[in-house]
Enzyme design. Sequence first.
Site, PDB file in Angstrom:
ATOM      1  N   ALA A 154       0.489  -1.501  -1.731  1.00 59.04           N
ATOM      2  CA  ALA A 154       1.531  -2.347  -1.148  1.00 59.04           C
ATOM      3  C   ALA A 154       1.177  -2.699   0.293  1.00 59.04           C
ATOM      4  CB  ALA A 154       2.878  -1.638  -1.209  1.00 59.04           C
ATOM      5  N   TYR A 155       0.831  -1.700   1.071  1.00 61.03           N
ATOM      6  CA  TYR A 155       0.467  -1.934   2.469  1.00 61.03           C
ATOM      7  C   TYR A 155      -0.776  -2.817   2.564  1.00 61.03           C
ATOM      8  CZ  TYR A 155      -0.531  -0.926   7.377  1.00 61.03           C
ATOM      9  OH  TYR A 155      -0.764  -1.042   8.719  1.00 61.03           O
ATOM     10  N   SER A 156      -1.805  -2.498   1.792  1.00 62.31           N
ATOM     11  CA  SER A 156      -3.052  -3.269   1.832  1.00 62.31           C
ATOM     12  C   SER A 156      -2.814  -4.721   1.447  1.00 62.31           C
ATOM     13  CB  SER A 156      -4.089  -2.641   0.896  1.00 62.31           C
ATOM     14  OG  SER A 156      -4.381  -1.308   1.263  1.00 62.31           O
ATOM     15  N   SER A 158       0.031  -6.447   1.543  1.00 63.75           N
ATOM     16  CA  SER A 158       0.873  -7.150   2.516  1.00 63.75           C
ATOM     17  C   SER A 158       0.068  -7.547   3.746  1.00 63.75           C
ATOM     18  CB  SER A 158       2.070  -6.283   2.908  1.00 63.75           C
ATOM     19  OG  SER A 158       1.667  -5.126   3.622  1.00 63.75           O
TER      20      SER A 158
END
Length: 248
Positions: A154-156, A158
Amino acid sequence: MNKYDFDGRTAIVTGGAQGIGHAVAEELNKGGARVAIWDTDFELASKTAKELGDGSLSVKADIANWSSVEAAYRKTKDAFGRVDIAVNSAGIAGSNAPVADYPVEEFHQIVAVNLLGAFHVNKVVAADMREQNYGRIVNIASVAGKEGNPNASAYSSSKAGVIGLTKSLGKEMADCDIAVNCVTPAAARTRIFDQMSQEHIDYMLSKIPRGRFLELNEAAAMIAWLASSENSFTTGGVFDLSGGRATY
């Protein structure tokens, strides 16, 4: 650290109450900028604004919410008259898990804050910057957006989106004296670590050739130049802050 002239400029720093955003707010303030600190933690933002002194403003803002961003922008313009600089540092990391096990709602939340939030902040300042033929936008992406960290999809994802947004807007605004760039930091010791497992923190450190985490003043130094009038040619760029992990 080099000092850049921000006299007469107004800056928005999202996530400015802590971490990289706090360091950037301090650096812009030292250069003479009026600084509006946008943060969901209004109490902490107010404390930071008080520390900076005259010419600073705390604004409660949830960048994932377009109406909140519009209201924060109106409050900033009412106080300072114009906005010349926007540094979008607000973001969340989320938990660590493989894609097959990642909570759907949490994935959506991380994208809402990190990517849609960046879009909202860039969108709200774009028209006025074009009208005044001046602006500097710096988005805080991540080396994870370049390389993709396992168990952090999710972080990567986004942050990869933030890189694409920056490139697109930089080209759209290149006919004006407007620079839109992003930085891709490796991990720095901030409260965002509270959202990560120790295993993931150790993994990130192991990937940094410098053998240490990013210092906040190092990030602020690069971002201050990108936000200054001295950065008069480069736009749509991605500036590495990864300690040698990703040299492209």
